[in-house]
Design an enzyme around this catalytic site. Structure first.
Site, PDB file in Angstrom:
ATOM      1  N   CYS A 101       0.815  -1.218   0.000  1.00 54.38           N
ATOM      2  CA  CYS A 101       0.000   0.000   0.000  1.00 54.38           C
ATOM      3  C   CYS A 101       0.849   1.270   0.000  1.00 54.38           C
ATOM      4  O   CYS A 101       0.500   2.256  -0.664  1.00 54.38           O
ATOM      5  CB  CYS A 101      -0.973   0.005   1.179  1.00 54.38           C
ATOM      6  SG  CYS A 101      -0.203  -0.329   2.776  1.00 54.38           S
ATOM      7  N   HIS A 127      -1.801   6.863   4.591  1.00 54.51           N
ATOM      8  CA  HIS A 127      -0.340   6.798   4.608  1.00 54.51           C
ATOM      9  C   HIS A 127       0.213   8.058   3.950  1.00 54.51           C
ATOM     10  O   HIS A 127      -0.184   8.421   2.831  1.00 54.51           O
ATOM     11  CB  HIS A 127       0.164   5.572   3.838  1.00 54.51           C
ATOM     12  CG  HIS A 127      -0.012   4.273   4.567  1.00 54.51           C
ATOM     13  ND1 HIS A 127      -0.540   4.176   5.828  1.00 54.51           N
ATOM     14  CD2 HIS A 127       0.305   3.003   4.191  1.00 54.51           C
ATOM     15  CE1 HIS A 127      -0.556   2.900   6.201  1.00 54.51           C
ATOM     16  NE2 HIS A 127      -0.048   2.177   5.225  1.00 54.51           N
TER      17      HIS A 127
END
Length: 351
Positions: free
Chosen positions: A151, A244
């Site tokens: 990811c 993130h």
């Protein structure tokens, strides 16, 4: 009426699995017909087996589907198997399915770095799906295997792709601030992260350079020749639920970088998913923010249903370009990228 692609979903009750269930429940041409989970849940209805954490209710057309096993026998009547399995379970399960002739698109790490397996971030390296023309013969498989990146690498590679073509890059120095959801629902105890910052994430600092360089590589002789971009990441877990962030410092061989040209390049970046208007593709995969205090996880994860990344604090000084990128690790980094890869494979005739 469009013939729907029938898919099954492995790991359907986890966080990423739930995102995929939600995204697939009203897809125009993909129909989720099978859901799989751990052996203790087999035979239960999805609504009975899942600990649902999404804000909306479980989609009605999925709620009563029975949980099936990961055995190829339970997936023989679907066109594609999507996998949100944990890494430790994925390799054996997915390989059995591929050897039995299934097309598998997976988020899990096994085979990501196999030179015969495309590692796809659709806007970044859709061309690498060409490997599928040779994969069956090279691997002696009856089916096909496609992997999605980690990811963090999925989010970071979005701005690096166009910038790598524009700039004569000497090195890329990255500090990531990664949400706790990246460790899974039960992956990090509350007492370990509440009010805390953990300056190490197992395996991440090794994965990021390898995966980005594979995605930026070229196909040569039926395999991927990796790029050799020098990438130096430091990965940090922060007490944020989702999102993130990467602080990216790019050192170039040139003495001057045009900041406005960089902004224009990122704002205008599109790729095949956009030109083909694929259902899950963000119309603008990169959102450039001018405010000094953006992007922020609480404010900037929602663009195009979480499929775009946002970039801010773009600054150029001599041979150094600095920027901050933020993306939804569960959607852009996992569930959504899997579905968009499937749409891309259909568009290119691999399904």
């Amino acid at each position: 009426m469009v013939d729907k692609i029938k898919v099954s979903l492995l790991g359907s009750t986890g966080m990423v699995g739930q995102k995929m269930v939600k995204m697939l429940s009203n897809h125009p041409y993909i129909e989720l017909t099978k859901v799989s989970a751990s052996p203790s849940k087999i035979g239960k209805k999805y609504k009975e087996a899942v600990k649902w954490i999404e804000p909306e209710e479980i989609p009605e057309n999925i709620a009563d589907l029975p949980i099936v096993s990961t055995s190829p026998e339970d997936h023989k009547d679907v066109d594609v198997v999507l996998s949100a399995l944990p890494n430790e379970l994925a390799e054996d399960v997915e390989l059995k399915l591929v050897k039995e002739g299934k097309i598998v698109i997976s988020n899990a790490s096994p085979f990501r770095m196999d030179p015969a397996v495309p590692l796809i971030n659709p806007e970044v390296n859709w061309e690498h799906l060409e490997l599928l023309k040779y994969q069956k013969s090279n691997k002696n498989w009856n089916g096909l295997l496609v992997k999605n990146p980690n990811c963090t690498a999925a989010i970071l590679s979005m701005p690096i792709k166009p910038l790598e073509k524009m700039l004569n890059i000497k090195g890329v120095y990255i500090t990531t601030l990664q949400a706790v959801s990246g460790a899974g629902y039960n992956g990090l105890p509350f007492m370990a992260i509440d009010g805390n910052v953990i300056p190490w994430i197992k395996g991440e600092e090794e994965k990021i350079p390898r995966e980005i360089n594979k995605m930026l590589g070229k196909i040569e002789n039926d395999t991927i020749k990796q790029n050799n971009l020098e990438i130096y990441p430091t990965t940090i877990r922060v007490p944020v639920k989702v999102g993130h962030m990467g602080v990216i410092n790019i050192v170039t061989q040139d003495d001057k970088i045009n900041e406005e040209e960089v902004k224009k390049l990122l704002k205008n970046f599109i790729s095949l998913p956009q030109t083909k208007n694929l259902p899950t593709a963000p119309k603008r995969p990169i959102i450039v923010l001018e405010e000094e205090d953006r992007p922020q996880p609480l404010r900037d994860l929602q663009y195009y249903n979480g499929m775009a990344v946002s970039i801010g604090r773009i600054r150029a000084e001599k041979n150094l370009l600095r920027l901050i990128v933020l993306g939804d690790n569960l959607i852009r980094g996992a569930a959504g990228i899997t579905i968009l890869t499937l749409e891309l494979m259909k568009e290119l005739g691999y399904i």
